[in-house]
Write a protein that holds these residues in place. Sequence first.
Motif, PDB file in Angstrom:
ATOM      1  N   ILE A  72     -27.243  15.495  15.001  1.00 16.97           N
ATOM      2  CA  ILE A  72     -26.643  15.527  14.082  1.00 16.97           C
ATOM      3  C   ILE A  72     -26.107  17.229  13.799  1.00 16.97           C
ATOM      4  CG2 ILE A  72     -25.924  15.208  11.491  1.00 16.97           C
ATOM      5  CD1 ILE A  72     -27.003  12.730  12.387  1.00 16.97           C
ATOM      6  N   GLU A  73     -25.883  18.347  13.878  1.00 16.92           N
ATOM      7  CA  GLU A  73     -25.776  19.619  13.877  1.00 16.92           C
ATOM      8  C   GLU A  73     -25.724  20.190  11.952  1.00 16.92           C
ATOM      9  OE1 GLU A  73     -23.112  21.838  16.416  1.00 16.92           O
ATOM     10  OE2 GLU A  73     -25.118  21.285  17.938  1.00 16.92           O
ATOM     11  N   ASP A  74     -25.011  19.462  11.420  1.00 12.97           N
ATOM     12  CA  ASP A  74     -25.312  19.798   9.411  1.00 12.97           C
ATOM     13  C   ASP A  74     -25.973  19.076   8.952  1.00 12.97           C
ATOM     14  OD1 ASP A  74     -22.833  21.456  10.525  1.00 12.97           O
ATOM     15  OD2 ASP A  74     -21.241  19.851  10.613  1.00 12.97           O
ATOM     16  N   PRO A  75     -25.925  19.132   7.189  1.00 11.80           N
ATOM     17  CA  PRO A  75     -25.982  18.131   6.562  1.00 11.80           C
ATOM     18  C   PRO A  75     -25.664  17.419   6.139  1.00 11.80           C
ATOM     19  CG  PRO A  75     -26.816  20.995   6.239  1.00 11.80           C
ATOM     20  CD  PRO A  75     -25.677  20.537   7.264  1.00 11.80           C
ATOM     21  N   GLY A 113     -32.357   5.382  20.309  1.00 19.58           N
ATOM     22  CA  GLY A 113     -33.266   6.102  21.409  1.00 19.58           C
ATOM     23  C   GLY A 113     -33.808   7.638  20.414  1.00 19.58           C
ATOM     24  N   ASP A 114     -33.271   8.591  20.186  1.00 21.16           N
ATOM     25  CA  ASP A 114     -33.065   9.882  19.326  1.00 21.16           C
ATOM     26  C   ASP A 114     -32.501  10.367  18.856  1.00 21.16           C
ATOM     27  OD1 ASP A 114     -35.559   9.785  20.618  1.00 21.16           O
ATOM     28  OD2 ASP A 114     -34.858  10.827  21.978  1.00 21.16           O
ATOM     29  N   ILE A 115     -32.179  10.702  17.310  1.00 19.50           N
ATOM     30  CA  ILE A 115     -31.183  11.141  16.564  1.00 19.50           C
ATOM     31  C   ILE A 115     -32.177  12.631  15.933  1.00 19.50           C
ATOM     32  CG2 ILE A 115     -29.806  11.521  14.483  1.00 19.50           C
ATOM     33  CD1 ILE A 115     -29.409   8.562  14.495  1.00 19.50           C
ATOM     34  N   SER A 116     -31.058  13.759  16.585  1.00 25.96           N
ATOM     35  CA  SER A 116     -31.314  15.239  16.196  1.00 25.96           C
ATOM     36  C   SER A 116     -31.181  15.679  15.025  1.00 25.96           C
ATOM     37  CB  SER A 116     -31.434  16.192  17.046  1.00 25.96           C
ATOM     38  OG  SER A 116     -32.443  15.491  18.095  1.00 25.96           O
ATOM     39  N   VAL A 117     -31.784  15.820  13.607  1.00 27.91           N
ATOM     40  CA  VAL A 117     -31.366  16.916  12.239  1.00 27.91           C
ATOM     41  C   VAL A 117     -31.481  18.158  11.913  1.00 27.91           C
ATOM     42  CG1 VAL A 117     -30.822  14.267  12.182  1.00 27.91           C
ATOM     43  CG2 VAL A 117     -32.990  15.111  11.531  1.00 27.91           C
ATOM     44  N   LYS A 121     -36.343   1.690  17.384  1.00 26.54           N
ATOM     45  CA  LYS A 121     -36.973   1.416  17.924  1.00 26.54           C
ATOM     46  C   LYS A 121     -36.924   2.847  18.929  1.00 26.54           C
ATOM     47  CE  LYS A 121     -36.517  -3.181  19.301  1.00 26.54           C
ATOM     48  NZ  LYS A 121     -36.327  -4.267  20.160  1.00 26.54           N
ATOM     49  N   GLY A 122     -36.445   4.097  18.182  1.00 31.63           N
ATOM     50  CA  GLY A 122     -36.357   5.279  18.452  1.00 31.63           C
ATOM     51  C   GLY A 122     -37.071   6.783  17.072  1.00 31.63           C
ATOM     52  N   ARG A 123     -36.643   7.673  17.284  1.00 28.98           N
ATOM     53  CA  ARG A 123     -37.041   8.821  17.477  1.00 28.98           C
ATOM     54  C   ARG A 123     -36.003   9.775  16.152  1.00 28.98           C
ATOM     55  NH1 ARG A 123     -40.858  13.057  19.687  1.00 28.98           N
ATOM     56  NH2 ARG A 123     -39.037  13.489  20.383  1.00 28.98           N
ATOM     57  N   ILE A 124     -36.376   9.497  15.368  1.00 25.05           N
ATOM     58  CA  ILE A 124     -35.313  10.790  14.479  1.00 25.05           C
ATOM     59  C   ILE A 124     -36.661  12.465  14.676  1.00 25.05           C
ATOM     60  CG2 ILE A 124     -34.654  11.978  12.235  1.00 25.05           C
ATOM     61  CD1 ILE A 124     -34.730   8.773  11.698  1.00 25.05           C
ATOM     62  N   LYS A 125     -35.928  13.262  14.613  1.00 28.95           N
ATOM     63  CA  LYS A 125     -36.832  14.536  15.191  1.00 28.95           C
ATOM     64  C   LYS A 125     -35.950  15.462  14.675  1.00 28.95           C
ATOM     65  CE  LYS A 125     -35.342  13.919  19.344  1.00 28.95           C
ATOM     66  NZ  LYS A 125     -35.039  14.641  21.458  1.00 28.95           N
ATOM     67  N   CYS A 126     -36.641  16.120  14.095  1.00 31.05           N
ATOM     68  CA  CYS A 126     -36.627  17.190  12.929  1.00 31.05           C
ATOM     69  C   CYS A 126     -36.224  18.677  12.981  1.00 31.05           C
ATOM     70  CB  CYS A 126     -37.023  16.960  11.309  1.00 31.05           C
ATOM     71  SG  CYS A 126     -36.531  18.090   9.963  1.00 31.05           S
ATOM     72  N   GLY A 127     -35.509  19.252  12.914  1.00 31.70           N
ATOM     73  CA  GLY A 127     -36.162  21.057  12.806  1.00 31.70           C
ATOM     74  C   GLY A 127     -36.240  21.986  14.098  1.00 31.70           C
ATOM     75  N   THR A 128     -37.320  22.291  14.470  1.00 30.40           N
ATOM     76  CA  THR A 128     -37.570  22.736  16.123  1.00 30.40           C
ATOM     77  C   THR A 128     -37.886  21.883  16.573  1.00 30.40           C
ATOM     78  OG1 THR A 128     -39.615  23.373  14.719  1.00 30.40           O
ATOM     79  CG2 THR A 128     -38.098  24.771  14.519  1.00 30.40           C
ATOM     80  N   ASP A 129     -37.986  20.879  15.445  1.00 34.35           N
ATOM     81  CA  ASP A 129     -38.794  19.259  16.974  1.00 34.35           C
ATOM     82  C   ASP A 129     -37.184  18.989  17.677  1.00 34.35           C
ATOM     83  OD1 ASP A 129     -40.805  19.501  17.196  1.00 34.35           O
ATOM     84  OD2 ASP A 129     -41.072  19.078  15.478  1.00 34.35           O
ATOM     85  N   ALA A 130     -36.091  19.379  17.064  1.00 34.29           N
ATOM     86  CA  ALA A 130     -34.109  18.601  17.743  1.00 34.29           C
ATOM     87  C   ALA A 130     -33.923  18.666  18.913  1.00 34.29           C
ATOM     88  CB  ALA A 130     -33.608  18.639  16.440  1.00 34.29           C
ATOM     89  N   GLN A 131     -34.383  19.604  19.810  1.00 34.41           N
ATOM     90  CA  GLN A 131     -33.951  19.991  21.384  1.00 34.41           C
ATOM     91  C   GLN A 131     -35.359  19.222  22.011  1.00 34.41           C
ATOM     92  OE1 GLN A 131     -32.762  23.834  22.200  1.00 34.41           O
ATOM     93  NE2 GLN A 131     -30.611  23.487  20.616  1.00 34.41           N
ATOM     94  N   GLU A 132     -34.138  17.896  23.196  1.00 32.25           N
ATOM     95  CA  GLU A 132     -34.929  18.158  24.207  1.00 32.25           C
ATOM     96  C   GLU A 132     -34.560  17.591  25.607  1.00 32.25           C
ATOM     97  OE1 GLU A 132     -38.205  14.115  24.867  1.00 32.25           O
ATOM     98  OE2 GLU A 132     -37.425  14.572  23.335  1.00 32.25           O
ATOM     99  N   ASN A 133     -35.115  18.173  26.713  1.00 27.75           N
ATOM    100  CA  ASN A 133     -34.675  17.766  27.464  1.00 27.75           C
ATOM    101  C   ASN A 133     -36.259  17.154  28.162  1.00 27.75           C
ATOM    102  OD1 ASN A 133     -32.139  19.625  27.933  1.00 27.75           O
ATOM    103  ND2 ASN A 133     -33.894  21.353  27.288  1.00 27.75           N
ATOM    104  N   THR A 134     -35.529  15.271  28.962  1.00 20.56           N
ATOM    105  CA  THR A 134     -36.423  14.008  28.894  1.00 20.56           C
ATOM    106  C   THR A 134     -37.870  14.243  30.086  1.00 20.56           C
ATOM    107  OG1 THR A 134     -34.309  13.299  28.329  1.00 20.56           O
ATOM    108  CG2 THR A 134     -36.518  11.446  29.340  1.00 20.56           C
ATOM    109  N   ASN A 135     -36.328  14.902  31.129  1.00 23.00           N
ATOM    110  CA  ASN A 135     -37.664  14.918  32.681  1.00 23.00           C
ATOM    111  C   ASN A 135     -37.040  15.851  33.333  1.00 23.00           C
ATOM    112  OD1 ASN A 135     -38.959  11.667  32.146  1.00 23.00           O
ATOM    113  ND2 ASN A 135     -36.800  11.380  32.166  1.00 23.00           N
ATOM    114  N   TYR A 136     -38.377  16.588  34.051  1.00 24.18           N
ATOM    115  CA  TYR A 136     -38.806  18.004  35.130  1.00 24.18           C
ATOM    116  C   TYR A 136     -39.221  16.956  36.357  1.00 24.18           C
ATOM    117  CZ  TYR A 136     -36.490  20.961  31.447  1.00 24.18           C
ATOM    118  OH  TYR A 136     -35.209  21.588  30.774  1.00 24.18           O
ATOM    119  N   ALA A 137     -38.980  17.230  36.873  1.00 22.47           N
ATOM    120  CA  ALA A 137     -39.859  17.624  38.230  1.00 22.47           C
ATOM    121  C   ALA A 137     -40.847  18.376  38.612  1.00 22.47           C
ATOM    122  CB  ALA A 137     -38.863  17.438  39.863  1.00 22.47           C
ATOM    123  N   GLU A 138     -40.332  19.360  37.923  1.00 24.03           N
ATOM    124  CA  GLU A 138     -40.928  20.825  38.059  1.00 24.03           C
ATOM    125  C   GLU A 138     -39.949  21.724  37.233  1.00 24.03           C
ATOM    126  OE1 GLU A 138     -42.163  24.392  41.384  1.00 24.03           O
ATOM    127  OE2 GLU A 138     -41.300  22.221  42.143  1.00 24.03           O
TER     128      GLU A 138
END
Length: 392
Positions: free
Chosen positions: A333-336, A351-355, A372-389
């Motif tokens: 959610i990109e706007d207030p 899953g996740d909601i980013s605000v 059963k998920g998570r709300i992420k706020c501000g600088t924690d909002a962007q997430e790339n889930t998995n990396y092999a390397e």
Amino acid sequence: MGRTIGNVALLDLTEATEESIASITHIKNVALLLYTAETAALVPKLSIGNLAQSLKIKENMQVINGYLTVDNQYLEHTKVNQVVIVNGLLVFKDDIQFGTIKKSTCAFIVNGVVYAPTSLKGAVAPLITKQSGTTLGFNGPEPKIMSGTTHLTTEFVKGLPDQTTLLCNGKVMVDENLDLDVCREKLDALFVNGKIELYEHHVSTLLANATVNGTTHTIPTNFKRLEKTFHLSNRSIKRFKQAKVYTASPLIFEKDVTRDSLDQAFTSIHSHSFIFCHEDVEDLIYEKLNRFETDVYTYSDQFLFIEKDTWHQERFSQLKLPTTILVNQHLTIEDPIDYQHTLDHSIILLGDISVQDQETKTVIQEALAENKGRIKCGTDAQENTNYAELSL
């Protein structure tokens, strides 16, 4: 905006700088972290939730991410005092000679599983100076390694040499009509690092010689396997006729699905995921369930099912009826937003909601019907889930 990263199999900091790690807010899990004397000071500056193993890289070290097969010639021609770091699988072939092992100065550091011929397990043990995992023995020819999704069919198994050890990284889907006599002839052992789906009539044969590092889902005999998420309307549900189905993906029923059409379509549902349906058919869904643990979520007027999407303020204004919003993976959610935007609506968060701000986070929390998920706020909002390397 910083990134919060989920899981990293191999985190390479050998060429990291202050600038390259500055964009990372947090990493949940790291299996193996590599650094040098020059980058050691950067390690404590990273926020890492769980770190399985960290290693300081020296000049004589080689890094393999994935798997490495070692034969007699490999040991004969490695550099003196060579150290090989394997993040994944290390397989020793059956042509290795005892004399070569005794002369070798090569050393292995393994973050994962080691496979060796049963007759050589003890002999190769001194070559492994450090290991996070286990060592397993095999008989017959060199193991066959499969990655991703492996479909275990009769034709696939027929093509294997006799007494094959099969190593599968990822997901194994066993065909319902797999010939078990062919399996007894061709497969000496099955190792699964991930997930295996097999039918009840496969269990006694396949799992007797199988090692599963992950999850095992057993499909009842005579159940049809669904391999994707199904959105079923009163029209599309007609493809099912008194069916018994197994699924590890969501089943979503549109509002127009009637009780009669649902009753005609399914006699039993064996789900390792969840079901999303209108409240009018909820009781009938429960009657069809073959697993008590399956979650059933409902809506009353209209719904939105979100895998990955980005919303602005106006998207909430477009919701004309009370809406149940199910977030299965990620919504940004990109706007207030304020309480008027979520009035009459509810959110099922799996899953996740980013605000962008704490006020919006509070509004979303108040609208949650299930969390059963998570709300992420501000600088924690962007997430790339998995990396092999991941190299920073």
